[in-house]
Write an enzyme that holds these catalytic residues in place. Sequence first.
Site, mmCIF file in Angstrom:
data_model
loop_
_atom_site.group_PDB
_atom_site.id
_atom_site.type_symbol
_atom_site.label_atom_id
_atom_site.label_comp_id
_atom_site.label_asym_id
_atom_site.label_seq_id
_atom_site.Cartn_x
_atom_site.Cartn_y
_atom_site.Cartn_z
ATOM 1 N N ASN A 149 0.787 -1.242 0.000
ATOM 2 C CA ASN A 149 0.000 0.000 0.000
ATOM 3 C C ASN A 149 0.817 1.289 0.000
ATOM 4 O O ASN A 149 0.299 2.336 -0.379
ATOM 5 C CB ASN A 149 -1.031 -0.011 1.133
ATOM 6 N N GLY A 230 2.141 -12.023 9.629
ATOM 7 C CA GLY A 230 2.915 -11.697 10.837
ATOM 8 C C GLY A 230 2.985 -12.878 11.793
ATOM 9 O O GLY A 230 4.047 -13.191 12.342
ATOM 10 N N GLU A 245 4.890 -4.300 12.029
ATOM 11 C CA GLU A 245 3.938 -3.201 11.805
ATOM 12 C C GLU A 245 2.754 -3.815 11.103
ATOM 13 O O GLU A 245 2.806 -4.113 9.912
ATOM 14 C CB GLU A 245 4.582 -2.119 10.918
ATOM 15 N N CYS A 279 -3.036 1.382 6.774
ATOM 16 C CA CYS A 279 -3.072 0.752 8.104
ATOM 17 C C CYS A 279 -3.642 1.675 9.165
ATOM 18 O O CYS A 279 -4.093 1.206 10.206
ATOM 19 C CB CYS A 279 -1.674 0.286 8.501
HETATM 20 P P1 NAP Z 1 0.555 -9.143 3.432
HETATM 21 O O1 NAP Z 1 -0.270 -9.967 2.537
HETATM 22 O O2 NAP Z 1 0.714 -9.563 4.846
HETATM 23 O O3 NAP Z 1 1.978 -9.013 2.715
HETATM 24 C C1 NAP Z 1 2.984 -8.182 3.219
HETATM 25 C C2 NAP Z 1 4.337 -8.701 2.765
HETATM 26 O O4 NAP Z 1 4.575 -9.955 3.409
HETATM 27 C C3 NAP Z 1 4.434 -8.968 1.268
HETATM 28 O O5 NAP Z 1 5.736 -8.668 0.821
HETATM 29 C C4 NAP Z 1 4.179 -10.466 1.194
HETATM 30 O O6 NAP Z 1 4.701 -11.075 0.042
HETATM 31 C C5 NAP Z 1 4.910 -10.921 2.425
HETATM 32 N N1 NAP Z 1 4.499 -12.235 2.915
HETATM 33 C C6 NAP Z 1 3.293 -12.819 2.838
HETATM 34 N N2 NAP Z 1 3.321 -14.028 3.438
HETATM 35 C C7 NAP Z 1 4.583 -14.197 3.905
HETATM 36 C C8 NAP Z 1 5.253 -15.232 4.607
HETATM 37 N N3 NAP Z 1 4.629 -16.347 4.971
HETATM 38 N N4 NAP Z 1 6.548 -15.078 4.915
HETATM 39 C C9 NAP Z 1 7.207 -13.952 4.574
HETATM 40 N N5 NAP Z 1 6.625 -12.930 3.894
HETATM 41 C C10 NAP Z 1 5.329 -13.052 3.575
HETATM 42 O O7 NAP Z 1 0.017 -7.624 3.480
HETATM 43 P P2 NAP Z 1 -0.421 -6.684 2.273
HETATM 44 O O8 NAP Z 1 -1.730 -7.145 1.749
HETATM 45 O O9 NAP Z 1 0.702 -6.459 1.326
HETATM 46 O O10 NAP Z 1 -0.613 -5.312 3.090
HETATM 47 C C11 NAP Z 1 -1.745 -5.042 3.826
HETATM 48 C C12 NAP Z 1 -1.548 -5.224 5.307
HETATM 49 O O11 NAP Z 1 -0.401 -4.512 5.749
HETATM 50 C C13 NAP Z 1 -2.706 -4.640 6.102
HETATM 51 O O12 NAP Z 1 -3.055 -5.498 7.144
HETATM 52 C C14 NAP Z 1 -2.138 -3.339 6.625
HETATM 53 O O13 NAP Z 1 -2.786 -2.834 7.778
HETATM 54 C C15 NAP Z 1 -0.733 -3.715 6.885
HETATM 55 N N6 NAP Z 1 0.109 -2.515 6.946
HETATM 56 C C16 NAP Z 1 0.594 -2.111 8.152
HETATM 57 C C17 NAP Z 1 1.342 -0.943 8.238
HETATM 58 C C18 NAP Z 1 1.903 -0.470 9.547
HETATM 59 O O14 NAP Z 1 2.841 0.327 9.509
HETATM 60 N N7 NAP Z 1 1.391 -0.904 10.677
HETATM 61 C C19 NAP Z 1 1.594 -0.207 7.092
HETATM 62 C C20 NAP Z 1 1.074 -0.656 5.876
HETATM 63 C C21 NAP Z 1 0.334 -1.809 5.809
HETATM 64 P P3 NAP Z 1 3.774 -11.307 -1.251
HETATM 65 O O15 NAP Z 1 3.413 -9.945 -1.716
HETATM 66 O O16 NAP Z 1 4.646 -12.057 -2.151
HETATM 67 O O17 NAP Z 1 2.587 -12.091 -0.784
#
Ligand code: NAP
Length: 472
Positions: A149, A230, A245, A279
């Site tokens: 995002n 996470g 995060e 987020c």
């Molecule tokens: P996501 O599906 O959890 O993916 C985030 C990253 O993790 C991607 O690079 C993804 O790779 C990787 N990933 C997924 N499964 C993994 C695993 N088993 N082992 C290691 N890496 C893995 O999240 P998203 O859909 O990209 O982002 C949305 C989420 O991020 C929301 O929940 C949002 O709230 C959160 N977020 C939090 C913050 C904060 O600062 N608190 C900021 C922004 C977003 P792939 O893309 O290859 O699947």
Amino acid sequence: MKMLLNGEWVDRDHRIEVKDPFDDSLIDTVPKATSEDVETALTAAVQGFEQAKKLTVYERAQILYKTASIVSENLEDFARLISREGSKTIREARKEASRCVNTLTVSAEEAKRLLGETIPFDSFPGGENRLGYFYRFPIGVVLAITPFNDPLNLVAHKIGPSIAAGNATILKPATVTPLSALKLAGALLEAGLPPLVLQVITGYGSEIGDHLVRDQRVRMVSFTGGVEAGKQIASIAGIKKIGMELGSNSPVIVWEDADLKEAVESCVSGAFWAAGQNCIGVQRIYIHRSIYKEFKKEFVKRTSRYKIGDKLNEETDMGPMITEGEAKRVESWVKEAVDMGASVLTGGKRRGALFDPTVLENVPEGAMIHYEEVFGPTVNLYPVDDLDEALKKANSLPYGLHAAIFTKNVDIAFKGAYGLDCGGVMVNDSTDYRLDSMPFGGIKYSGLGREGIKFSLLEMTEPKVICFNLSR
Ligand code: NAP
């Protein structure tokens, strides 16, 4: 584009397509990394750490300042790339690119402020004649995993402090939005970063994630993303530092004395920024019953004026969701809430990946759109009668990143600030306010540790104590 491994831009036969979610057009492709590529990244990063820790603080800061100026000089190119590969409109993307310049600049500044302290060893019997101090040393290889995002600035939030600390970094960007990260890596190399200090590996987290996360050469996993990934990372990381995060479901309280116009403007923007894929996006608004009707009328009016569509059009306020599948998920959550008794005040319609900015009321607490992180352009309005009720409801979910309260009453503001359980409370701003140098992070399922350059630098370094036993 190619990935950056062992100091070289490398390609693979298997490639992943990166598409614009607005019209499904192909922007570029990136290599799909294999398990051997993960090994290459790990081996090179260990060598990279030897190079990184030899850089003086002055040299690290100069690389970061230079990278910031390269991004600044090419701001429009970065903004167009952010906009095309992700969900942001061009106006939103320009903001992200300029925030990235700030994140890198502050990283350079904070590199020079990473201080230690002298320790009064003689403050307890047995410490006589001891003299000493601690300083902070780099942790080693940092694995940075980033979401889709904010494809540029959230990458800078990890690489900037990691370089400032003297670490080597392996970056795994989100597979749907890897291009901004690769472009930033190019800028870092152009600015003089020794090539082995940064590896950028492209490929699916579900395929290469475990290998990277488990490896004991990695000393810290700095993860930004969803709770499910996470949990998986935390369950296999072993003995290493973890920064998380994660997501949230951010509440806002609007008190009876609030400046209504400002509260509406700020909450509408906070709810629909990046099509709600944020987020700290506003998801639940608890409004004092005495102003509920007026707030609702103004909120719906303002939301209905939103222009959605082509991200590169200067007039567009909101773009598509990251995929059509995500828009369908939000559509089904809205339907579930409506089936349970909620009303759609405006929006609720989907065309492909575009989902209208949507305002709901009477949302039951058992509806997913109430208790899960929606990560889409919808917001729920609820009337409340007193502050205790508002705080109790705001705090009722297992998330706690940001919360907000709108009021002109200082007592109410302080009660909100201390009573809301989360990492940051915004008074008279929506939950969506963030300065990149403030401590940023959550409690409960919203995360572990803090980012915000200076705070990331503490997480990415370790204190070492030096103690001299002086001869008497
Ligand atoms: P996501 O599906 O959890 O993916 C985030 C990253 O993790 C991607 O690079 C993804 O790779 C990787 N990933 C997924 N499964 C993994 C695993 N088993 N082992 C290691 N890496 C893995 O999240 P998203 O859909 O990209 O982002 C949305 C989420 O991020 C929301 O929940 C949002 O709230 C959160 N977020 C939090 C913050 C904060 O600062 N608190 C900021 C922004 C977003 P792939 O893309 O290859 O699947």
